[in-house]
Motif scaffolding. Structure first.
Motif, PDB file in Angstrom:
ATOM      1  N   LYS A   1       0.743  -1.283   0.034  1.00 18.77           N
ATOM      2  CA  LYS A   1      -0.052   0.080   0.143  1.00 18.77           C
ATOM      3  C   LYS A   1       0.934   1.343  -0.027  1.00 18.77           C
ATOM      4  N   PHE A   2       1.962   1.398   0.962  1.00 19.08           N
ATOM      5  CA  PHE A   2       2.422   2.319   0.962  1.00 19.08           C
ATOM      6  C   PHE A   2       3.374   2.534  -0.199  1.00 19.08           C
ATOM      7  N   ALA A   3       4.015   1.466  -0.897  1.00 20.70           N
ATOM      8  CA  ALA A   3       4.976   1.523  -2.165  1.00 20.70           C
ATOM      9  C   ALA A   3       3.946   1.998  -3.269  1.00 20.70           C
ATOM     10  N   GLY A   4       2.929   1.893  -3.352  1.00 19.64           N
ATOM     11  CA  GLY A   4       2.041   2.545  -4.434  1.00 19.64           C
ATOM     12  C   GLY A   4       2.046   3.994  -4.082  1.00 19.64           C
ATOM     13  N   LEU A   5       1.993   4.569  -2.906  1.00 16.37           N
ATOM     14  CA  LEU A   5       1.819   5.983  -2.747  1.00 16.37           C
ATOM     15  C   LEU A   5       3.087   6.762  -2.992  1.00 16.37           C
ATOM     16  N   THR A   6       4.289   5.923  -3.114  1.00 17.88           N
ATOM     17  CA  THR A   6       5.512   6.580  -3.042  1.00 17.88           C
ATOM     18  C   THR A   6       6.310   6.338  -4.237  1.00 17.88           C
ATOM     19  N   ASN A   7       5.579   5.463  -5.557  1.00 14.21           N
ATOM     20  CA  ASN A   7       6.457   5.152  -6.522  1.00 14.21           C
ATOM     21  C   ASN A   7       7.510   4.282  -6.486  1.00 14.21           C
ATOM     22  N   VAL A   8       7.104   3.286  -5.403  1.00 11.92           N
ATOM     23  CA  VAL A   8       8.123   2.176  -5.090  1.00 11.92           C
ATOM     24  C   VAL A   8       7.895   0.935  -5.975  1.00 11.92           C
ATOM     25  N   ASN A   9       8.698   0.325  -6.790  1.00  9.35           N
ATOM     26  CA  ASN A   9       8.342  -0.968  -7.413  1.00  9.35           C
ATOM     27  C   ASN A   9       8.401  -2.008  -6.517  1.00  9.35           C
ATOM     28  N   VAL A  10       7.492  -2.815  -6.352  1.00  5.90           N
ATOM     29  CA  VAL A  10       7.648  -3.999  -5.531  1.00  5.90           C
ATOM     30  C   VAL A  10       7.660  -5.229  -6.659  1.00  5.90           C
ATOM     31  N   PRO A  11       8.744  -5.752  -6.790  1.00  6.91           N
ATOM     32  CA  PRO A  11       9.183  -6.760  -7.944  1.00  6.91           C
ATOM     33  C   PRO A  11       8.009  -8.000  -7.641  1.00  6.91           C
ATOM     34  N   ASP A  12       7.750  -8.824  -8.729  1.00  9.06           N
ATOM     35  CA  ASP A  12       7.085  -9.893  -8.776  1.00  9.06           C
ATOM     36  C   ASP A  12       7.578 -11.015  -7.816  1.00  9.06           C
ATOM     37  N   TRP A  13       8.827 -11.057  -7.906  1.00  6.61           N
ATOM     38  CA  TRP A  13       9.390 -11.997  -6.829  1.00  6.61           C
ATOM     39  C   TRP A  13       8.980 -11.948  -5.554  1.00  6.61           C
ATOM     40  N   MET A  14       8.905 -10.770  -5.092  1.00  5.05           N
ATOM     41  CA  MET A  14       8.797 -10.354  -3.810  1.00  5.05           C
ATOM     42  C   MET A  14       7.302 -10.884  -3.572  1.00  5.05           C
ATOM     43  N   HIS A  15       6.348 -10.693  -4.503  1.00  2.84           N
ATOM     44  CA  HIS A  15       4.860 -11.027  -4.197  1.00  2.84           C
ATOM     45  C   HIS A  15       4.949 -12.515  -3.862  1.00  2.84           C
ATOM     46  N   LYS A  16       5.501 -13.143  -4.829  1.00  2.00           N
ATOM     47  CA  LYS A  16       5.478 -14.668  -4.474  1.00  2.00           C
ATOM     48  C   LYS A  16       6.238 -15.162  -3.304  1.00  2.00           C
TER      49      LYS A  16
ATOM     50  N   TYR B   1       5.910 -13.626  -0.300  1.00  2.00           N
ATOM     51  CA  TYR B   1       5.358 -13.441   0.662  1.00  2.00           C
ATOM     52  C   TYR B   1       3.795 -14.084   0.685  1.00  2.00           C
ATOM     53  N   GLN B   2       3.702 -14.795  -0.418  1.00  2.00           N
ATOM     54  CA  GLN B   2       2.448 -15.442  -0.625  1.00  2.00           C
ATOM     55  C   GLN B   2       2.162 -16.531   0.497  1.00  2.00           C
ATOM     56  N   GLY B   3       0.771 -16.422   1.085  1.00  2.00           N
ATOM     57  CA  GLY B   3       0.764 -17.508   2.228  1.00  2.00           C
ATOM     58  C   GLY B   3       1.265 -17.142   3.543  1.00  2.00           C
ATOM     59  N   THR B   4       1.440 -15.931   3.742  1.00  2.67           N
ATOM     60  CA  THR B   4       2.238 -15.497   5.113  1.00  2.67           C
ATOM     61  C   THR B   4       1.458 -14.377   5.837  1.00  2.67           C
ATOM     62  N   ASP B   5       0.225 -14.085   5.467  1.00  3.24           N
ATOM     63  CA  ASP B   5      -0.819 -13.202   6.147  1.00  3.24           C
ATOM     64  C   ASP B   5      -0.669 -13.478   7.588  1.00  3.24           C
ATOM     65  N   ASN B   6      -0.846 -14.595   8.043  1.00  2.00           N
ATOM     66  CA  ASN B   6      -1.079 -15.178   9.493  1.00  2.00           C
ATOM     67  C   ASN B   6       0.164 -15.854  10.106  1.00  2.00           C
ATOM     68  N   ASP B   7       1.409 -15.345   9.421  1.00  2.00           N
ATOM     69  CA  ASP B   7       2.709 -16.064   9.809  1.00  2.00           C
ATOM     70  C   ASP B   7       3.732 -14.961   9.903  1.00  2.00           C
ATOM     71  N   PRO B   8       3.687 -14.200  11.127  1.00  2.00           N
ATOM     72  CA  PRO B   8       4.509 -13.067  11.210  1.00  2.00           C
ATOM     73  C   PRO B   8       6.122 -13.567  11.232  1.00  2.00           C
ATOM     74  N   MET B   9       6.376 -14.741  11.727  1.00  2.00           N
ATOM     75  CA  MET B   9       7.656 -15.267  11.800  1.00  2.00           C
ATOM     76  C   MET B   9       8.281 -15.333  10.519  1.00  2.00           C
ATOM     77  N   THR B  10       7.537 -16.082   9.721  1.00  2.00           N
ATOM     78  CA  THR B  10       7.894 -16.206   8.375  1.00  2.00           C
ATOM     79  C   THR B  10       8.316 -15.006   7.569  1.00  2.00           C
ATOM     80  N   ARG B  11       7.362 -14.062   7.738  1.00  2.00           N
ATOM     81  CA  ARG B  11       7.499 -12.618   7.057  1.00  2.00           C
ATOM     82  C   ARG B  11       8.817 -12.080   7.538  1.00  2.00           C
ATOM     83  N   ASN B  12       9.026 -12.171   8.795  1.00  2.00           N
ATOM     84  CA  ASN B  12      10.344 -11.358   9.294  1.00  2.00           C
ATOM     85  C   ASN B  12      11.418 -12.230   8.749  1.00  2.00           C
TER      86      ASN B  12
END
Length: 302
Positions: free
Chosen positions: A229-244, A246-257
């Motif tokens: 959300k913040f990257a969209g406001l600040t013109n920062v590109n989030v690469p596709d590989w990052m999207h992949k 983080y998939q499936g980590t919405d409820n897994d903060p340890m993995t996200r970290n």
């Protein structure tokens, strides 16, 4: 194997070699700095000071505290900066925006900081208030004003992927050059997620005649949805590989970290071996990820 495939293989090998070589083996002096924001609750304040105490052991060049667009948050920034200086002895650099203050108010703030032994400032324009089309001052004007008041050490902002309001990257580079010509000591970049993005930007700065330090801003990601959300406001590109990643980590903060630390570690390794000696970490008031990345840079408490 075609010439193109051979070239890609070569660059892949070079990239992997940079990742595998331990940064501590490179005989360069690495410097770091950390950004915090004013806490709004007692619990957040406790977290902030815990992070400050832990990151202090890495002897950063300075720490900065962000600055809100209203007097209440601004006053909290002033208080925290003075407390950090008094309690830790670290170089503390408040953010200062010119969008919501008159020149006389800015002069008074600068004099107060100087009188309290605050010698470093992060000078920013700030967000234009809703309903206004043009600011009465720009960051270049603020740098000039501060330098007239005293010989502050001044950091300014830079945007490897172009400021959202800039008409072109060349315009952005012209503005950055003007800030250095006005007296800025260094530029700290907006966060990014591709090392090549920063390196290309650094090359453009050199061609522009900018000889000041360009310090990469590193954001270890812990909350991916907020980042997008913040990257969209600040013109920062989030690469596709990052999207992949983080998939499936919405409820897994340890993995996200773990993912966030790994991505940032890989990036600082590559940048360090491309001659980058200073890194600025957007901590979000938490020390764990930034501390781990600094450890990978070879920084250790004494």
């Amino acid at each position: 194997m075609t010439n193109e495939n051979q070239q890609q293989s070569y660059f892949s090998a070079q990239y992997l070699a940079k990742l595998n070589q331990h940064i501590a083996d490179i005989k360069t002096e690495v410097g770091v700095s950390f950004e915090f924001f004013p806490p709004s609750t007692p619990v957040m304040e406790e977290t902030l000071w815990g992070s400050i105490e832990r990151l202090k052991t890495l002897k950063p060049k300075f720490v900065s505290v962000t600055y809100g667009a209203n007097s209440g948050t601004r006053d909290r920034t002033h208080e925290i900066i003075k407390d950090i200086k008094a309690k830790t002895g670290m170089v503390a650099a408040p953010h200062l925006t010119c969008i919501d203050a008159s020149k006389e108010e800015l002069r008074q703030i600068a004099r107060d900081y100087w009188a309290n032994d605050i010698r470093s400032i992060v000078a920013l324009r700030g967000d234009i208030p809703e309903g206004e089309s043009k600011p009465h001052m720009y960051s270049t004007d603020l740098v000039k004003l501060l330098k007239k008041e005293a010989d502050f050490d001044i950091s300014v902002a830079a945007y490897p992927e172009k400021h959202p309001e800039a008409s072109s990257q060349q315009f952005d580079l012209d503005v950055l050059k003007a800030k250095f010509d006005a007296g800025a000591n260094r530029a700290i970049t907006q966060f990014f997620f591709d090392a090549e993005t920063f390196l290309r930007f650094r090359d453009k700065c050199v061609k522009q005649g900018i000889d000041g330090d360009i310090v990469p801003g590193i954001l270890p990601v812990s909350n991916y949805k907020t980042l997008v959300k913040f990257a969209g406001l600040t013109n920062v590109n989030v690469p596709d590989w990052m999207h992949k990643l983080y998939q499936g980590t919405d409820n897994d903060p340890m993995t996200r970290n773990l993912i966030g630390a790994s991505v940032a570690m890989d990036m600082v390794k590559v940048l360090s071996q491309e001659g980058v000696k200073d890194f600025h970490f957007y901590t979000l008031n938490r020390s764990d990820l930034s501390y781990a990345i600094c450890h990978s840079l070879g920084l250790r408490p004494e």
